[in-house]
Design an enzyme around this catalytic site. Structure first.
Site, PDB file in Angstrom:
ATOM      1  N   LYS A  36      35.559 -20.371 -12.058  1.00  0.00           N
ATOM      2  CA  LYS A  36      34.721 -21.345 -12.756  1.00  0.00           C
ATOM      3  C   LYS A  36      34.809 -22.680 -12.029  1.00  0.00           C
ATOM      4  O   LYS A  36      35.900 -23.215 -11.825  1.00  0.00           O
ATOM      5  CB  LYS A  36      35.176 -21.512 -14.210  1.00  0.00           C
ATOM      6  CG  LYS A  36      34.314 -22.501 -14.999  1.00  0.00           C
ATOM      7  CD  LYS A  36      34.719 -22.563 -16.464  1.00  0.00           C
ATOM      8  CE  LYS A  36      35.943 -23.434 -16.686  1.00  0.00           C
ATOM      9  NZ  LYS A  36      35.663 -24.891 -16.488  1.00  0.00           N
ATOM     10  N   ASP A  63      29.880 -24.261 -14.275  1.00  0.00           N
ATOM     11  CA  ASP A  63      30.051 -24.753 -15.645  1.00  0.00           C
ATOM     12  C   ASP A  63      29.645 -26.223 -15.730  1.00  0.00           C
ATOM     13  O   ASP A  63      30.488 -27.117 -15.743  1.00  0.00           O
ATOM     14  CB  ASP A  63      31.525 -24.562 -16.047  1.00  0.00           C
ATOM     15  CG  ASP A  63      31.844 -25.101 -17.428  1.00  0.00           C
ATOM     16  OD1 ASP A  63      30.932 -25.181 -18.269  1.00  0.00           O
ATOM     17  OD2 ASP A  63      33.023 -25.458 -17.658  1.00  0.00           O
ATOM     18  N   LYS A  65      27.174 -27.277 -18.144  1.00  0.00           N
ATOM     19  CA  LYS A  65      26.825 -27.556 -19.548  1.00  0.00           C
ATOM     20  C   LYS A  65      25.582 -28.449 -19.655  1.00  0.00           C
ATOM     21  O   LYS A  65      25.614 -29.508 -20.282  1.00  0.00           O
ATOM     22  CB  LYS A  65      27.994 -28.204 -20.287  1.00  0.00           C
ATOM     23  CG  LYS A  65      29.285 -27.397 -20.293  1.00  0.00           C
ATOM     24  CD  LYS A  65      30.376 -28.138 -21.075  1.00  0.00           C
ATOM     25  CE  LYS A  65      31.677 -27.367 -21.091  1.00  0.00           C
ATOM     26  NZ  LYS A  65      32.369 -27.386 -19.781  1.00  0.00           N
ATOM     27  N   ASP A  68      19.687 -31.659 -21.941  1.00  0.00           N
ATOM     28  CA  ASP A  68      18.692 -32.700 -21.706  1.00  0.00           C
ATOM     29  C   ASP A  68      17.367 -32.202 -22.260  1.00  0.00           C
ATOM     30  O   ASP A  68      17.305 -31.148 -22.898  1.00  0.00           O
ATOM     31  CB  ASP A  68      18.593 -33.008 -20.199  1.00  0.00           C
ATOM     32  CG  ASP A  68      18.251 -34.467 -19.925  1.00  0.00           C
ATOM     33  OD1 ASP A  68      17.273 -34.963 -20.541  1.00  0.00           O
ATOM     34  OD2 ASP A  68      18.931 -35.116 -19.106  1.00  0.00           O
ATOM     35  N   THR A 126      36.620 -25.741 -27.263  1.00  0.00           N
ATOM     36  CA  THR A 126      37.923 -25.386 -27.834  1.00  0.00           C
ATOM     37  C   THR A 126      38.811 -26.612 -28.039  1.00  0.00           C
ATOM     38  O   THR A 126      39.879 -26.500 -28.620  1.00  0.00           O
ATOM     39  CB  THR A 126      38.649 -24.374 -26.932  1.00  0.00           C
ATOM     40  OG1 THR A 126      38.688 -24.861 -25.588  1.00  0.00           O
ATOM     41  CG2 THR A 126      37.942 -23.031 -26.967  1.00  0.00           C
ATOM     42  N   ARG A 218      45.156 -23.767 -16.462  1.00  0.00           N
ATOM     43  CA  ARG A 218      46.526 -24.167 -16.121  1.00  0.00           C
ATOM     44  C   ARG A 218      47.521 -23.009 -16.130  1.00  0.00           C
ATOM     45  O   ARG A 218      48.489 -23.026 -15.381  1.00  0.00           O
ATOM     46  CB  ARG A 218      47.005 -25.247 -17.096  1.00  0.00           C
ATOM     47  CG  ARG A 218      46.221 -26.547 -17.024  1.00  0.00           C
ATOM     48  CD  ARG A 218      46.715 -27.519 -18.083  1.00  0.00           C
ATOM     49  NE  ARG A 218      45.898 -28.713 -18.150  1.00  0.00           N
ATOM     50  CZ  ARG A 218      44.818 -28.847 -18.911  1.00  0.00           C
ATOM     51  NH1 ARG A 218      44.422 -27.831 -19.667  1.00  0.00           N
ATOM     52  NH2 ARG A 218      44.137 -29.966 -18.919  1.00  0.00           N
TER      53      ARG A 218
END
Length: 240
Positions: A36, A63, A65, A68, A126, A218
């Protein structure tokens, strides 16, 4: 909408500031990954780096997002389609017409003979929770109901699935079927820190909740042995 299966269900979030750090991380792996690329890395390195990742054999979830007016999103998606990535996304709260425009742009921009990238819609991040959504966004319905409503809009628009927490993925699968892809961030093994994620589940829980794919950052990228950590996530998913 086409069948939206993901053949590598563990998607690794390349949350690095630049190409050099990203390439150093990827050198730890012997085989290509599903990765990603988010705003931080894309805005620094640009389309050329996406082409490089694809040339190295990686599948890419870009990614960004998008959110508009429909015409702007359509033109942007037309450009993104030329990168030959595998998965892109928009914000579901942009509305059904915006999501339909995103698909038009992807179809128009995809090279003849290629399949267009899968397109999914972000419902609720999340990092949010029910209290925040109610207090700051003014959404009175329960969080799961809100996710299901936004998923319904994405389905109506013809999108291939959504981004949601694995806490909601079972309800989404029960209502819309497993062909409607749920990509679930906020995944941590029990040994990992939750950091800034609030709605966190393990790979095994996500699989049990019928998630279609998990996004891990992570827990893999900030470890001493990333390839080992990746294998642990993949094994926990596969054996669940």
């Amino acid at each position: 909408m086409r069948h939206a299966a993901v053949n590598q269900p563990v998607i690794v979030a390349l949350d690095f500031p630049n190409r050099q750090d990203t390439k150093a991380f990827l050198s730890e792996f012997k085989t290509p990954l599903f990765v990603k690329v988010g705003m931080e890395l894309f805005y620094r390195e640009g389309p050329a780096f996406i082409h490089e990742l694809k040339e190295d054999g990686h599948q890419v979830f870009l990614d960004l997002k998008l959110h508009d007016i429909p015409a702007t999103v359509e033109r942007a998606m037309r450009n993104l389609a030329s990168l030959n990535v595998d998965l892109v996304n928009v914000h579901a709260q942009g509305g059904t017409e915006m999501m339909k425009a995103a698909l038009r742009g992807l179809n128009e921009g995809t090279e003849k003979g290629r399949e267009r990238p899968l397109c999914i819609a972000v419902t609720q991040l999340t990092s949010t929770n029910g209290e925040m959504v109610k207090r700051e966004l003014g959404i009175s319905e329960p969080l799961e109901d809100n996710v299901l409503r936004l998923a319904g809009s994405a389905r109506e628009a013809g999108l291939d699935g959504i981004v949601c927490s694995a806490w909601e993925s079972r309800a989404v699968a029960e209502r819309f079927g497993d062909d409607f892809l749920t990509v679930t961030p906020g995944i941590r093994r029990l040994e990992d820190s939750h950091s800034d994620q609030k709605r966190v589940v393990t790979p095994a829980q996500a699989k049990k909740n019928r998630a279609g794919a998990i996004v891990v950052g992570r827990g893999i990228t900030r470890t001493e042995h990333p390839a080992v950590a990746y294998e642990q996530y993949e094994t926990e998913w596969r054996n669940s």
